[in-house]
Design an enzyme around this catalytic site. Sequence first.
Site, PDB file in Angstrom:
ATOM      1  N   CYS A  72       0.864  -1.176   0.000  1.00 23.66           N
ATOM      2  CA  CYS A  72       0.000   0.000   0.000  1.00 23.66           C
ATOM      3  C   CYS A  72       0.900   1.225   0.000  1.00 23.66           C
ATOM      4  O   CYS A  72       1.729   1.395   0.915  1.00 23.66           O
ATOM      5  CB  CYS A  72      -0.859  -0.028   1.263  1.00 23.66           C
ATOM      6  N   CYS A 190      -0.961   4.005  -6.534  1.00 26.34           N
ATOM      7  CA  CYS A 190      -1.806   3.333  -5.545  1.00 26.34           C
ATOM      8  C   CYS A 190      -2.013   1.918  -6.072  1.00 26.34           C
ATOM      9  O   CYS A 190      -2.311   1.743  -7.268  1.00 26.34           O
ATOM     10  CB  CYS A 190      -3.143   4.056  -5.411  1.00 26.34           C
TER      11      CYS A 190
END
Length: 271
Positions: A72, A190
């Site tokens: 992440c 992302c």
Amino acid sequence: MKTIGVFDSGVGGLSVLKALLLEMPQARYVYLADGAHAPYGERNPQHIAERAHRITQGLRSSFGIDALVVACNTATALAIEGLRVEHPEWPIVGVEPALKPAAALTRTGHVGVMATRGTIESERLARLRQRLEAGTDKPLHFSLQACDGLADAIERDDRGAINELSRRYWDALVAQTPGDVPIDTLVLGCTHYLFAADVLQTLAGPAVTLVETGAPVARRTRAVLGLDAASGGAVLGSPQVSLLSTGDPAPLAKAATRWLGLDVPGRHFPC
Ligand code: DGL
């Protein structure tokens, strides 16, 4: 056999898990989606740091994992330094928007970066950007775009919202163009955005190269674990993967089947 812990707010880190499985099909994986606290991108940094701390403790104590991959960008930007201080003797690999490879790739010198607000506004990204822009003789400019709601739309597999938000943020990036220099390289900052890559590529057109970080992160993880490159392979075979979520595990298991072809039941894991 090495056991690797992987975590993300939700399904996005499956894009990193895919790269890890290709690089190290022989390892065992424990993937945790922080479903009860997703999405991370628009939450306050302190909350992300606390979640990363809790998850790392939980995975380490329950599964005896040999290394952790923070799959992440937002959690890496906001929490990885703290995690490394807490676990100094233990390998932790993060994902960072691929600004460096993009800087090497771009021919126009204009790179677009799409990421969550947490990543875009982080000091870590600002430092990386400054270092790269200052450290080159060729013209180089990064246009940054926070994409509120896009990871959440991907999490919910809401194709209408994915299309609409992708268009909105791509248009916003293009509107930032300095002079007439077109963006020719787009960083997917992302891990969720990989699952909207088809939409983004269509919007950006064939002249724009999309860049992400799954493969380099997988290579780095193999290196820190001291695993031999020769023992890797490009076949998924029957991977050993556990899928956990702090929330409802069903969407995670469904996404793993859809994107990775994994037939593994999801399990609730509160932490
Ligand atoms: N997939 C994560 C990232 O790479 C977080 C997305 C979110 O939860 O907002 O930033």
